[in-house]
Design an enzyme around this catalytic site. Structure first.
Site, PDB file in Angstrom:
ATOM      1  N   ASP A  80      64.116 -57.275  15.385  1.00  0.00           N
ATOM      2  CA  ASP A  80      62.962 -57.697  14.583  1.00  0.00           C
ATOM      3  C   ASP A  80      61.666 -57.103  15.143  1.00  0.00           C
ATOM      4  O   ASP A  80      61.613 -56.640  16.284  1.00  0.00           O
ATOM      5  CB  ASP A  80      62.866 -59.234  14.542  1.00  0.00           C
ATOM      6  CG  ASP A  80      62.782 -59.867  15.941  1.00  0.00           C
ATOM      7  OD1 ASP A  80      63.395 -59.328  16.883  1.00  0.00           O
ATOM      8  OD2 ASP A  80      62.087 -60.889  16.078  1.00  0.00           O
ATOM      9  N   GLU A 142      63.650 -62.374  18.143  1.00  0.00           N
ATOM     10  CA  GLU A 142      63.068 -62.375  19.495  1.00  0.00           C
ATOM     11  C   GLU A 142      61.577 -62.668  19.427  1.00  0.00           C
ATOM     12  O   GLU A 142      61.017 -63.329  20.296  1.00  0.00           O
ATOM     13  CB  GLU A 142      63.299 -61.014  20.170  1.00  0.00           C
ATOM     14  CG  GLU A 142      62.987 -60.999  21.654  1.00  0.00           C
ATOM     15  CD  GLU A 142      61.549 -60.660  22.001  1.00  0.00           C
ATOM     16  OE1 GLU A 142      61.143 -60.899  23.138  1.00  0.00           O
ATOM     17  OE2 GLU A 142      60.797 -60.174  21.109  1.00  0.00           O
TER      18      GLU A 142
END
Ligand SMILES: [Zn+2]
Length: 379
Positions: A80, A142
């Protein structure tokens, strides 16, 4: 066995939006990135497990393993990115200019996957027999809550792990932890002319703040680690809100606190000490106290200086290992028993910035480090 060129892989990964954001309207799935990585891993002979993240319908981890055993090397990263604004370049189109590759997630940290796969491809092309497995681990979320890393379980077993977060090619073996809490005090409103009519939550919070600052001082006397630029644990009071009007006794007051512990400090213990401190301070006040967890936290991490992964990466990079101020997924891999190092080609200064880039002269050195790391962990 055929995967695209390193540059084409970076470009393909950058082209897929996979933003994590606490605002549900901006939050995106990472599935397309995971599927693409799985396709390339399959090409190289990896066995791919796509792992759904609990409580999310559209977020996944990829655990791709080449070889069998629980004594291998994990090359880990997150799929991400953060949201973007004020970009001059197209964040989803890899643009090469002035020896830099611009795009959202170049430094932090999609490019790393392309470099890791290129390194594996080279090792295989050189006919090196793998005695221990290699795992490509690609996680979700994350940037928001580490839900991907937290979902990992004992199915993932390895001896070593490298996380390719942007460290400017320097091995990092320590970082601080983070936790964020809210303290809510509830008293009683009333006309300001007569204090007996109410119970002032704002004045209660004033006492709490005084005690918090004393506690911070004690923590900073007790804990010190000179590897960190800020060698002590920090506590920030980041937000306060209470009351509405000068002529009303303040009934409610809320304070946000951010704590950044050093390695060796335990988040659960800190949280319970914080709660106890507030309760003790206000025990005869008549105020109601509520605690809210704003961010349950990421533990601090430390891999011992004499761990093999530290020695190997220090030798490969010709740099001493160090410490950083930001948190990573490392504590979760460590908790699964891996010697973990954070080492990647990007720079943290570029991460989360408009016009994020990675310098092109970082790519080949990182491929070389990874290739040699695979070979050395294979012995
Ligand atoms: Zn990152």
């Amino acid at each position: 066995m055929k995967i695209p060129s390193t540059l084409n892989m970076i470009s393909d990964l950058i082209a897929i939006p996979s933003i994590s954001c606490n605002d549900p309207l901006k939050d995106q799935s990472n599935q397309t990135v995971i599927d693409l990585l799985a396709t390339w891993c399959n090409e190289l002979g990896f066995k791919c497990e796509i792992m759904p993240i609990p409580n999310y319908s559209n977020k996944f981890n990829l655990i791709a393993t080449l070889g069998i055993g629980n004594d291998g090397l994990v090359l880990a990263g997150h799929t991400d990115t953060v949201p973007y604004d004020n970009w001059q370049f197209d964040p989803f189109k890899l643009t090469e200019q002035d020896d830099r590759l611009y795009g959202l997630g170049t430094s932090d940290m999609k490019a790393f996957f392309a470099l890791a796969l290129t390194a594996v491809e080279q090792v295989l092309a050189n006919g090196i027999q793998l005695n221990h497995p290699i795992t490509i681990l690609a996680t979700a979320n994350e940037e928001t809550n580490m839900a991907g890393a937290k979902a990992l379980n004992s199915n993932l077993r390895a001896k070593y792990a490298l996380i390719g977060e942007p460290t400017g090619l320097k091995p990092i073996r320590m970082h601080k932890g983070i936790m964020m809490d809210s303290i809510c005090l509830h008293g009683q409103s009333g006309h300001s002319s007569n204090p007996c009519l109410g119970n002032n939550a704002l004045e209660g919070m004033y006492q709490v703040i005084g005690e918090l600052l004393k506690w911070r001082e004690q923590l900073q006397v007790k804990h010190n680690n000179s590897a960190f630029q800020i060698p002590v644990p920090t506590m920030n009071l980041g937000h306060i809100h209470g009351g509405d009007s000068p002529n009303r006794i303040c009934a409610d007051c809320e304070l946000y606190v951010d704590l950044r512990p050093l390695p060796g400090m335990n988040l659960t213990e800190l949280r319970s000490t914080l709660h106890q401190l507030v309760k003790n301070t206000l025990q005869n006040s008549g105020l109601d106290i509520k605690f809210k967890v704003l961010f349950d936290g990421i533990p601090a991490m430390e891999t011992p200086n004499d761990a093999e992964i530290v020695t190997i990466t220090e030798r490969l990079t010709n740099q001493p290992s160090g410490a950083v101020a930001y948190a990573t997924e490392a504590p979760y891999l460590q908790a699964l028993g891996m010697q973990t190092i954070v080492l990647g080609p990007g720079d943290i200064e570029q991460a989360h910035q408009p016009d994020e880039f990675i310098a092109t002269n970082r790519l080949q050195p990182m491929i070389d480090i990874l290739t040699q790391l695979i070979v050395q962990c294979n012995q």
